[in-house]
Design an enzyme around this catalytic site. Structure first.
Site, PDB file in Angstrom:
ATOM      1  N   HIS A  41       5.008  -0.967 -31.432  1.00 39.33           N
ATOM      2  CA  HIS A  41       6.697  -0.987 -31.310  1.00 39.33           C
ATOM      3  C   HIS A  41       7.655   0.689 -30.366  1.00 39.33           C
ATOM      4  CE1 HIS A  41      10.526  -2.408 -32.731  1.00 39.33           C
ATOM      5  NE2 HIS A  41      10.714  -2.329 -31.734  1.00 39.33           N
ATOM      6  N   ASN A  45      18.698   0.068 -33.639  1.00 37.56           N
ATOM      7  CA  ASN A  45      17.711  -2.111 -33.989  1.00 37.56           C
ATOM      8  C   ASN A  45      19.171  -1.821 -35.024  1.00 37.56           C
ATOM      9  OD1 ASN A  45      16.737  -2.100 -31.669  1.00 37.56           O
ATOM     10  ND2 ASN A  45      14.842  -1.967 -32.651  1.00 37.56           N
ATOM     11  N   TYR A  99       3.850  -6.648 -21.427  1.00 39.01           N
ATOM     12  CA  TYR A  99       5.066  -6.560 -20.484  1.00 39.01           C
ATOM     13  C   TYR A  99       5.471  -5.535 -19.979  1.00 39.01           C
ATOM     14  CZ  TYR A  99      10.116  -6.040 -19.208  1.00 39.01           C
ATOM     15  OH  TYR A  99      11.133  -5.915 -18.718  1.00 39.01           O
ATOM     16  N   SER A 100       5.113  -4.523 -20.725  1.00 39.13           N
ATOM     17  CA  SER A 100       5.710  -3.086 -19.661  1.00 39.13           C
ATOM     18  C   SER A 100       3.795  -2.783 -18.815  1.00 39.13           C
ATOM     19  CB  SER A 100       6.253  -1.494 -20.943  1.00 39.13           C
ATOM     20  OG  SER A 100       4.549  -1.714 -21.581  1.00 39.13           O
ATOM     21  N   THR A 119      12.074  -1.629 -15.895  1.00 41.55           N
ATOM     22  CA  THR A 119      12.643  -1.309 -16.583  1.00 41.55           C
ATOM     23  C   THR A 119      11.984  -0.058 -16.792  1.00 41.55           C
ATOM     24  OG1 THR A 119      11.974  -2.259 -19.156  1.00 41.55           O
ATOM     25  CG2 THR A 119      10.454  -2.701 -18.028  1.00 41.55           C
ATOM     26  N   ASP A 120      12.884   0.138 -18.176  1.00 37.05           N
ATOM     27  CA  ASP A 120      12.601   1.997 -18.879  1.00 37.05           C
ATOM     28  C   ASP A 120      11.722   1.336 -19.817  1.00 37.05           C
ATOM     29  OD1 ASP A 120      13.985   0.225 -21.016  1.00 37.05           O
ATOM     30  OD2 ASP A 120      14.831   1.331 -21.454  1.00 37.05           O
ATOM     31  N   GLU A 121      11.199   0.960 -20.130  1.00 35.99           N
ATOM     32  CA  GLU A 121       9.629   0.147 -20.812  1.00 35.99           C
ATOM     33  C   GLU A 121       8.427   0.642 -20.287  1.00 35.99           C
ATOM     34  OE1 GLU A 121       9.053  -2.850 -23.667  1.00 35.99           O
ATOM     35  OE2 GLU A 121      11.281  -3.297 -23.130  1.00 35.99           O
ATOM     36  N   LYS A 150       4.926  -4.469 -15.488  1.00 37.75           N
ATOM     37  CA  LYS A 150       6.225  -3.976 -15.115  1.00 37.75           C
ATOM     38  C   LYS A 150       5.647  -2.664 -14.161  1.00 37.75           C
ATOM     39  CE  LYS A 150       9.601  -5.577 -13.971  1.00 37.75           C
ATOM     40  NZ  LYS A 150      10.118  -6.619 -13.417  1.00 37.75           N
ATOM     41  N   LEU A 176      17.150 -10.144 -29.127  1.00 37.57           N
ATOM     42  CA  LEU A 176      17.814  -9.346 -30.443  1.00 37.57           C
ATOM     43  C   LEU A 176      19.689  -9.509 -30.827  1.00 37.57           C
ATOM     44  CD1 LEU A 176      17.892  -7.635 -32.965  1.00 37.57           C
ATOM     45  CD2 LEU A 176      18.471  -5.830 -31.867  1.00 37.57           C
ATOM     46  N   LEU A 202      12.963 -22.002 -12.089  1.00 38.82           N
ATOM     47  CA  LEU A 202      13.233 -22.492 -13.478  1.00 38.82           C
ATOM     48  C   LEU A 202      12.632 -22.828 -15.054  1.00 38.82           C
ATOM     49  CD1 LEU A 202      15.571 -25.298 -12.056  1.00 38.82           C
ATOM     50  CD2 LEU A 202      16.643 -22.991 -12.661  1.00 38.82           C
TER      51      LEU A 202
END
Length: 352
Positions: free
Chosen positions: A294, A258, A159-160, A133-135, A163, A199, A34
């Protein structure tokens, strides 16, 4: 089945919990720390089920995880707990390493001990399903290529990278210790209960509040979009029918820039909740400095899970986005408290 869902109060985790709570053949055990993105109101429908349990706990606490697995006689672990926002990982990567890498290691350690203590038939049925993730695959050229289960890893963001590290740990625990583990890598999710800094909900809610709609760079970056309830169905299939040692890519076959996503949201809102004086929500679009590093494009080849497990998405991007907007229009009681919260140094949905 006694299914432990980590991160079950988060966006994708709550969709999994809601889905599993409707089944007659499963007890759902929701474990969530949480943090800012965890919200028990997202699983309110499951809380009336006699087959639902909740524990507030941290996956980094190995002993707590083992105690829960033993107490609930867990047969399946669906591991969704993670720090997940790329922008947050750029601002503060330490939490991503702690939760996504160290937390996954400690959860694997607990699961291995629990699994080794089961009877032979329970060991055979046990699954550790790691949701990724795909990232982790990096990015693709704008005009060609898709990610498959054999695409080499090339993560771009903290982040990627975190993961990717956790994916490798899960594979190592399967190959080294024999833990029956399966993996899945998904494209960008959207839908109800999405935390308002991402987003699609950010654009929806900023538009309703007549705030700027931020678009990184020129908005040319491409993502493959997957409706979260379609993803939850796929995850349940992988957890219960996936082959140990295998990975499954899950995508919506819905690539959009996007800019196109934001424009579509504006056009749907123009019809569903018109602005005053006939103005268009597109007038609120604002191009901002691009995110560092990006990735250009993500695209998932989901043919393996379609072929081997019989999964197909129900929603198109247009139908899923329309449902998502309708949900946010009808559920202000869920998102308004989140928009109104302020955390020193943390970004929230109302921050562009």
């Amino acid at each position: 089945m006694q299914i432990l869902v980590t991160g079950g109060a988060g966006f994708i985790g709550s969709a999994v919990v809601r889905l599993l709570a409707e089944r007659d053949d499963a007890v759902v055990v929701n474990v969530d720390k949480l943090t800012y993105a965890g919200n028990l109101s997202s699983v309110a429908s499951a809380q009336t089920s006699g087959r639902y349990r909740f524990y507030q706990a941290d996956i980094c606490d190995r002993d707590a995880m083992l105690d829960i697995m033993r107490q609930e006689d867990i047969t399946h672990v669906m591991h969704l707990a993670a720090e997940s926002h790329v922008d947050r990982s750029i601002d503060g990567p330490a939490a991503f390493i702690e939760t996504n890498v160290v937390g996954t290691f400690r959860l694997l350690d607990a699961a291995l001990t629990h699994w080794r203590g089961l009877s032979s038939d329970r060991q055979e049925a046990f699954r550790f399903h790691h949701i990724s993730t795909d990232e982790v695959f990096g990015d693709l050229p704008f005009d060609s290529g898709v990610f498959t289960e054999t695409t080499p890893y090339a993560p771009s963001s903290p982040y990627s990278a975190s993961k990717a590290g956790s994916d490798h740990l899960v594979r190592a625990w399967h190959h080294t210790y024999g833990l029956p583990a399966v993996l899945s890598n998904c494209s960008n999710n959207y839908g109800p209960y999405h935390f308002p800094e991402k987003l699609i909900p950010l654009v929806i809610l900023n538009a309703l509040h007549e705030k700027p709609l931020p678009i990184y760079g020129k908005g040319a970056n491409v993502r493959d979009w997957l409706y979260v309830e379609d993803h939850a169905r796929a995850l349940a299939l992988v957890a219960t029918s996936g082959v140990p040692g295998e990975s499954y890519n899950i995508g919506g076959r819905a690539e959009r820039t996007n800019l196109s996503v934001v424009q579509t949201i504006c056009d749907l809102l123009d019809a569903k909740r018109p602005r005053a004086a006939g103005k268009s929500y597109r007038d609120l679009m604002t191009f901002v400095t691009d995110r560092p590093g990006h990735d250009r494009r993500y695209a998932i080849d989901a043919s393996k899970i379609e072929r081997e497990l019989g999964w197909l998405p129900v929603e198109t991007f247009d139908s899923g986005l329309s449902k998502t907007i309708d949900w946010y229009l009808a559920n202000e009681a869920w998102w308004r408290p989140i928009r109104e919260k302020t955390y020193a140094g943390e970004r929230l949905g109302q921050v562009a």
